[in-house]
Design an enzyme around this catalytic site. Structure first.
Site, short mmCIF file in Angstrom:
data_model
loop_
_atom_site.label_atom_id
_atom_site.label_comp_id
_atom_site.label_asym_id
_atom_site.label_seq_id
_atom_site.Cartn_x
_atom_site.Cartn_y
_atom_site.Cartn_z
N ASP A 18 12.97 11.31 24.63
CA ASP A 18 14.21 11.09 25.35
C ASP A 18 15.03 9.52 24.76
O ASP A 18 14.52 8.64 23.93
CB ASP A 18 14.46 10.30 26.76
CG ASP A 18 15.97 10.39 27.33
OD1 ASP A 18 16.94 10.77 26.78
OD2 ASP A 18 16.03 9.96 28.33
N ASN A 66 18.56 21.38 29.96
CA ASN A 66 19.51 21.60 28.45
C ASN A 66 20.36 22.80 27.68
O ASN A 66 20.83 21.99 27.60
CB ASN A 66 18.62 21.68 27.46
CG ASN A 66 17.38 19.31 27.21
OD1 ASN A 66 16.96 19.68 26.70
ND2 ASN A 66 18.53 18.74 27.99
C1 FPP Z 1 16.82 13.62 24.42
O1 FPP Z 1 17.64 13.09 24.25
C2 FPP Z 1 16.14 15.27 23.95
C3 FPP Z 1 16.67 16.23 23.62
C4 FPP Z 1 17.75 16.66 24.43
C5 FPP Z 1 15.87 16.97 22.75
C6 FPP Z 1 14.38 16.43 22.16
C7 FPP Z 1 14.95 17.12 20.79
C8 FPP Z 1 14.83 17.01 19.57
C9 FPP Z 1 13.93 15.56 19.33
C10 FPP Z 1 14.97 17.37 18.75
C11 FPP Z 1 14.73 18.31 17.92
C12 FPP Z 1 13.47 19.06 17.91
C13 FPP Z 1 12.02 19.09 17.84
C14 FPP Z 1 10.84 20.17 18.39
C15 FPP Z 1 12.45 19.98 16.04
P1 FPP Z 1 18.90 13.11 24.88
O2 FPP Z 1 20.11 13.79 24.33
O3 FPP Z 1 19.06 13.29 26.23
O4 FPP Z 1 19.70 11.74 24.97
P2 FPP Z 1 20.38 10.52 24.97
O5 FPP Z 1 19.96 9.84 26.93
O6 FPP Z 1 20.14 9.31 24.85
O7 FPP Z 1 21.89 11.67 25.44
#
Ligand code: FPP
Length: 244
Positions: A18, A66
């Site tokens: 996250d 998501n």
């Molecule tokens: C949360 O960050 C993360 C995700 C929604 C997805 C995780 C994805 C990756 C690490 C990249 C792609 C994955 C792979 C396996 C190549 P957020 O957007 O919720 O962060 P925030 O809470 O700061 O808004």
């Protein structure tokens, strides 16, 4: 950076990655830039975990929830996933990593499935480490899926309802096919499980890091494992009878 003991490593580590969005906002960039940097962190942490000798790593790469994000962000995440599967294919195969996907992968776009499915097949006999990508994943949905299958089997007379125990359910849960998670780690400062590995989380150590996922590195992973080892020093985490 903390020291970690090779003897008492968590076998299965689950990570809630996250903080990509906040990382990007802090830099005045769009959220996609955060996910791109998050992908680089995935590469880094998979490599370190393999070298450390962790048997299984489950990464929460895309949750069921998501799908509700803006279409452009969903597309960017799917594109990064495809890029990751293509660019890491050789490294995964050369290093004996078995890649599996858990979740409702039927919802993923065709172009992702075209990279994912062949790699999962090609790596299925590998034994050094399992990398499980949780994609279109939700733990409640996963439990409901197992419940439906068991109810169907019971109606068909293939199973007696009295045989449905917690252990049987666990044996049918895809995210537990590599064993229960010993350590569930969440980056980005929030302290919630957000529908990740709920059934398997019963006895897991939970470690929360304030580090935003794109910044998460080897030293942070070592710190988390050190915390796990300090907490579990007083009991044997893999001894069923002493868990609880
Ligand atoms: C949360 O960050 C993360 C995700 C929604 C997805 C995780 C994805 C990756 C690490 C990249 C792609 C994955 C792979 C396996 C190549 P957020 O957007 O919720 O962060 P925030 O809470 O700061 O808004």
């Amino acid at each position: 950076m903390s020291w970690v003991e090779a003897r008492n490593l968590p076998r299965h580590v689950g990570i809630i990655m996250d903080g990509n969005g906040r990382w990007a906002t802090l830099r005045g960039e769009d959220r996609q830039a955060g996910h791109k940097a998050g992908s680089a962190a995935v590469r880094r942490i998979v490599r370190v975990s393999r070298r450390l000798g962790i048997s299984a790593l489950t990464l929460y790469a895309f949750s069921e929830q998501n799908w509700a994000r803006p279409q452009g962000e969903v597309e960017a995440l799917m594109g990064l996933l495809e890029e990751f599967l293509k660019s890491e294919r050789d490294e995964i195969l050369d290093n004996g990593i078995r890649l599996v996907a858990i979740g409702d992968t039927g919802r993923l776009p065709e172009f992702v499935r075209e990279s994912l499915d062949p790699l999962a097949r090609a790596s299925s006999e590998n034994e050094k480490m399992t990398l499980a990508l949780a994609l279109s994943y939700g733990a409640r949905e996963e439990i409901a899926h197992v419940a439906r299958a068991l109810a169907t089997a019971a109606i068909a007379g293939q199973i007696d309802p009295t045989e449905i125990t917690a252990k049987l359910i666990a044996s049918r849960i895809p995210s537990l096919s590599v064993g229960e998670p010993d350590l569930i780690l969440r980056t980005g400062g929030e302290q919630r499980l957000s529908n990740f590995l709920l059934y398997g989380a019963a006895n897991a150590e939970l470690v929360f890091s304030d580090r935003l996922w794109p910044d998460f590195d080897e030293a942070d992973l070592f710190d988390a494992i050190h915390t796990y080892q300090t907490r579990t020093a007083a009991y044997s985490p893999h001894d069923e009878s002493r868990r609880g």
